[in-house]
Motif scaffolding. Structure first.
Motif, PDB file in Angstrom:
ATOM      1  N   THR A  34      -0.232   6.819   1.935  1.00 52.02           N
ATOM      2  CA  THR A  34       0.649   6.675   3.093  1.00 52.02           C
ATOM      3  C   THR A  34       0.630   5.238   3.611  1.00 52.02           C
ATOM      4  N   VAL A  35      -0.548   4.633   3.695  1.00 49.94           N
ATOM      5  CA  VAL A  35      -0.632   3.191   3.990  1.00 49.94           C
ATOM      6  C   VAL A  35      -1.285   2.506   2.792  1.00 49.94           C
ATOM      7  N   LYS A  36      -0.843   1.293   2.528  1.00 48.06           N
ATOM      8  CA  LYS A  36      -1.236   0.602   1.291  1.00 48.06           C
ATOM      9  C   LYS A  36      -2.431  -0.344   1.456  1.00 48.06           C
ATOM     10  N   CYS A  37      -2.919  -0.507   2.684  1.00 49.17           N
ATOM     11  CA  CYS A  37      -4.072  -1.397   2.898  1.00 49.17           C
ATOM     12  C   CYS A  37      -5.194  -0.612   3.569  1.00 49.17           C
ATOM     13  N   ARG A  38      -6.419  -0.975   3.250  1.00 50.83           N
ATOM     14  CA  ARG A  38      -7.574  -0.216   3.746  1.00 50.83           C
ATOM     15  C   ARG A  38      -7.788  -0.424   5.249  1.00 50.83           C
ATOM     16  N   ALA A  68       4.694   1.291  10.136  1.00 52.69           N
ATOM     17  CA  ALA A  68       5.015  -0.006   9.517  1.00 52.69           C
ATOM     18  C   ALA A  68       5.079   0.117   8.001  1.00 52.69           C
ATOM     19  N   CYS A  69       4.227   0.966   7.439  1.00 46.51           N
ATOM     20  CA  CYS A  69       4.102   1.041   5.981  1.00 46.51           C
ATOM     21  C   CYS A  69       5.056   2.051   5.342  1.00 46.51           C
ATOM     22  N   GLU A  70       5.619   2.955   6.131  1.00 48.03           N
ATOM     23  CA  GLU A  70       6.377   4.042   5.500  1.00 48.03           C
ATOM     24  C   GLU A  70       7.579   3.583   4.675  1.00 48.03           C
ATOM     25  N   PRO A  71       8.262   2.465   5.011  1.00 52.66           N
ATOM     26  CA  PRO A  71       9.378   2.059   4.128  1.00 52.66           C
ATOM     27  C   PRO A  71       8.926   1.816   2.690  1.00 52.66           C
ATOM     28  N   HIS A  72       7.682   1.380   2.504  1.00 49.57           N
ATOM     29  CA  HIS A  72       7.190   1.146   1.137  1.00 49.57           C
ATOM     30  C   HIS A  72       7.084   2.472   0.375  1.00 49.57           C
ATOM     31  N   LEU A  73       6.624   3.500   1.067  1.00 48.98           N
ATOM     32  CA  LEU A  73       6.493   4.817   0.426  1.00 48.98           C
ATOM     33  C   LEU A  73       7.864   5.407   0.105  1.00 48.98           C
ATOM     34  N   ALA A 113       6.501  -7.672  -4.392  1.00 47.66           N
ATOM     35  CA  ALA A 113       6.950  -8.048  -3.048  1.00 47.66           C
ATOM     36  C   ALA A 113       5.978  -7.512  -1.989  1.00 47.66           C
ATOM     37  N   VAL A 114       5.506  -6.274  -2.184  1.00 52.00           N
ATOM     38  CA  VAL A 114       4.621  -5.652  -1.185  1.00 52.00           C
ATOM     39  C   VAL A 114       3.229  -6.309  -1.195  1.00 52.00           C
ATOM     40  N   ALA A 115       2.865  -6.939  -2.301  1.00 51.46           N
ATOM     41  CA  ALA A 115       1.535  -7.565  -2.408  1.00 51.46           C
ATOM     42  C   ALA A 115       1.305  -8.597  -1.295  1.00 51.46           C
ATOM     43  N   GLY A 116       2.392  -9.149  -0.757  1.00 55.41           N
ATOM     44  CA  GLY A 116       2.235 -10.142   0.309  1.00 55.41           C
ATOM     45  C   GLY A 116       2.608  -9.599   1.677  1.00 55.41           C
ATOM     46  N   CYS A 117       2.709  -8.269   1.809  1.00 48.48           N
ATOM     47  CA  CYS A 117       3.181  -7.661   3.063  1.00 48.48           C
ATOM     48  C   CYS A 117       2.250  -7.963   4.248  1.00 48.48           C
ATOM     49  N   THR A 118       2.877  -8.319   5.364  1.00 47.65           N
ATOM     50  CA  THR A 118       2.110  -8.546   6.599  1.00 47.65           C
ATOM     51  C   THR A 118       2.750  -7.764   7.753  1.00 47.65           C
ATOM     52  N   ARG A 119       3.311  -6.613   7.431  1.00 50.75           N
ATOM     53  CA  ARG A 119       4.019  -5.837   8.460  1.00 50.75           C
ATOM     54  C   ARG A 119       3.098  -5.223   9.509  1.00 50.75           C
ATOM     55  N   CYS A 120       1.794  -5.109   9.201  1.00 50.88           N
ATOM     56  CA  CYS A 120       0.886  -4.549  10.218  1.00 50.88           C
ATOM     57  C   CYS A 120      -0.457  -5.286  10.153  1.00 50.88           C
ATOM     58  N   PRO A 121      -1.313  -5.100  11.156  1.00 50.54           N
ATOM     59  CA  PRO A 121      -2.572  -5.867  11.214  1.00 50.54           C
ATOM     60  C   PRO A 121      -3.548  -5.592  10.067  1.00 50.54           C
ATOM     61  N   LEU A 122      -3.328  -4.517   9.301  1.00 50.92           N
ATOM     62  CA  LEU A 122      -4.237  -4.246   8.176  1.00 50.92           C
ATOM     63  C   LEU A 122      -4.173  -5.362   7.128  1.00 50.92           C
ATOM     64  N   ALA A 123      -3.094  -6.149   7.167  1.00 53.05           N
ATOM     65  CA  ALA A 123      -2.976  -7.289   6.246  1.00 53.05           C
ATOM     66  C   ALA A 123      -4.125  -8.275   6.456  1.00 53.05           C
ATOM     67  N   GLY A 124      -4.640  -8.324   7.679  1.00 50.91           N
ATOM     68  CA  GLY A 124      -5.679  -9.304   8.005  1.00 50.91           C
ATOM     69  C   GLY A 124      -7.077  -8.899   7.570  1.00 50.91           C
ATOM     70  N   THR A 125      -7.271  -7.619   7.219  1.00 52.83           N
ATOM     71  CA  THR A 125      -8.632  -7.160   6.873  1.00 52.83           C
ATOM     72  C   THR A 125      -8.747  -6.636   5.444  1.00 52.83           C
ATOM     73  N   ARG A 126      -7.612  -6.500   4.766  1.00 49.73           N
ATOM     74  CA  ARG A 126      -7.652  -5.965   3.393  1.00 49.73           C
ATOM     75  C   ARG A 126      -8.152  -7.030   2.413  1.00 49.73           C
ATOM     76  N   THR A 127      -8.643  -6.554   1.244  1.00 46.82           N
ATOM     77  CA  THR A 127      -8.884  -7.460   0.123  1.00 46.82           C
ATOM     78  C   THR A 127      -7.571  -7.653  -0.625  1.00 46.82           C
ATOM     79  N   GLN A 128      -6.853  -6.543  -0.827  1.00 47.68           N
ATOM     80  CA  GLN A 128      -5.551  -6.600  -1.500  1.00 47.68           C
ATOM     81  C   GLN A 128      -4.762  -5.337  -1.159  1.00 47.68           C
ATOM     82  N   VAL A 129      -3.464  -5.416  -1.355  1.00 47.53           N
ATOM     83  CA  VAL A 129      -2.604  -4.243  -1.171  1.00 47.53           C
ATOM     84  C   VAL A 129      -2.844  -3.290  -2.346  1.00 47.53           C
ATOM     85  N   VAL A 130      -2.978  -2.004  -2.019  1.00 46.66           N
ATOM     86  CA  VAL A 130      -3.138  -0.988  -3.073  1.00 46.66           C
ATOM     87  C   VAL A 130      -1.802  -0.248  -3.146  1.00 46.66           C
TER      88      VAL A 130
HETATM   89 FE1  SF4 Z   1       2.058  -3.934   4.861  1.00 47.50          FE
HETATM   90 FE2  SF4 Z   1       1.442  -1.373   4.624  1.00 47.50          FE
HETATM   91 FE3  SF4 Z   1      -0.434  -3.202   4.247  1.00 47.50          FE
HETATM   92 FE4  SF4 Z   1       0.478  -2.757   6.697  1.00 47.50          FE
HETATM   93  S1  SF4 Z   1      -0.642  -1.292   5.443  1.00 47.50           S
HETATM   94  S2  SF4 Z   1       0.194  -4.778   5.752  1.00 47.50           S
HETATM   95  S3  SF4 Z   1       2.644  -2.293   6.290  1.00 47.50           S
HETATM   96  S4  SF4 Z   1       1.388  -2.906   2.990  1.00 47.50           S
END
Ligand code: SF4
Length: 218
Positions: free
Chosen positions: A88-92, A106-111, A16-33
């Protein structure tokens, strides 16, 4: 059986988190870690954010800091596969900058959900960001490293043990001795068992019949 269920839930949550777009890091990551390791680990590490290699491979702590973490673990007789490692955050963050407060928020609920599913006994926070987030206190890592604290995370009593981020030792070699010293206490903290349960709050005084409930207090 319980561990297998946790494993499945963790896999489902990672998907489910692999498609997360809760914060702008979604736009610059290669993938969720999301994280890696044993889903029923007693020992969990929480670092800062994925770097260049982690973003490419989708696994936390695979660069030089990750190699050092593996060595430090081996030094205390623990295999990396037996612990769980997350950030703490899942995207670079672009250019490996520090994560911004709004990205951490934005990311803390995942942790929290990871901790809830894994139910570790000991959580080692690596560096300032994870330490401040999980302790809920502003004290920096220089002040609190090597000092275990009893906290409740994911609804369970946990020993929180702040440690310097292994990357610190890559830039400041004398930091390695401090890290080794703090790591040396991990087996003892794991052997100490779960912290004593926190006493429940005293029961509320009975409300006289007919007295209205003051909603703002509840
Ligand atoms: Fe979602 Fe966390 Fe990645 Fe932001 S850093 S897009 S909250 S998984």
């Amino acid at each position: 059986m319980e561990a297998a269920a946790a494993d499945l839930s963790l896999i489902g949550y990672a998907e489910a988190v692999a498609g997360c777009t809760r914060c702008p890091l979604a736009g610059t990551r290669t993938q969720v870690v999301f994280g890696s390791g044993s889903p029923d680990a007693e020992l969990m590490f929480v670092g800062e954010a994925p770097g260049f290699h982690e973003d490419k491979q989708g696994v936390p702590f695979v660069g030089a800091a990750g190699q050092l973490l593996g060595k430090l673990l081996a030094g205390i007789g623990i295999a990396r596969e037996d612990v769980y490692i997350a950030n703490t955050v899942k995207c670079r963050p672009p250019g490996n900058r520090d994560p911004l407060p709004e990205e951490i928020e934005a990311c803390e609920p995942h942790l929290w959900r990871q901790i809830e599913l894994i139910r570790p006994r000991l959580v080692c926070t690596l560096g300032n960001f994870a330490t401040k987030l999980l302790s809920g206190r502003p004290d920096g890592i220089t002040r609190v490293h090597g000092r275990p604290q009893d906290v409740v995370l994911g609804g369970n009593p946990v020993t929180l043990y702040p440690i310097f981020h292994p990357a610190a030792a890559l830039y400041t070699p004398r930091m390695l001795a401090v890290l080794e010293e703090d790591f040396a206490r991990i087996p003892e903290l794991l052997g100490a068992g779960a912290p004593a349960p926190i006493a429940p709050p005293p029961p509320a005084a009975p409300r006289p019949v007919g007295q209205p409930v003051q909603l703002g207090l509840f």
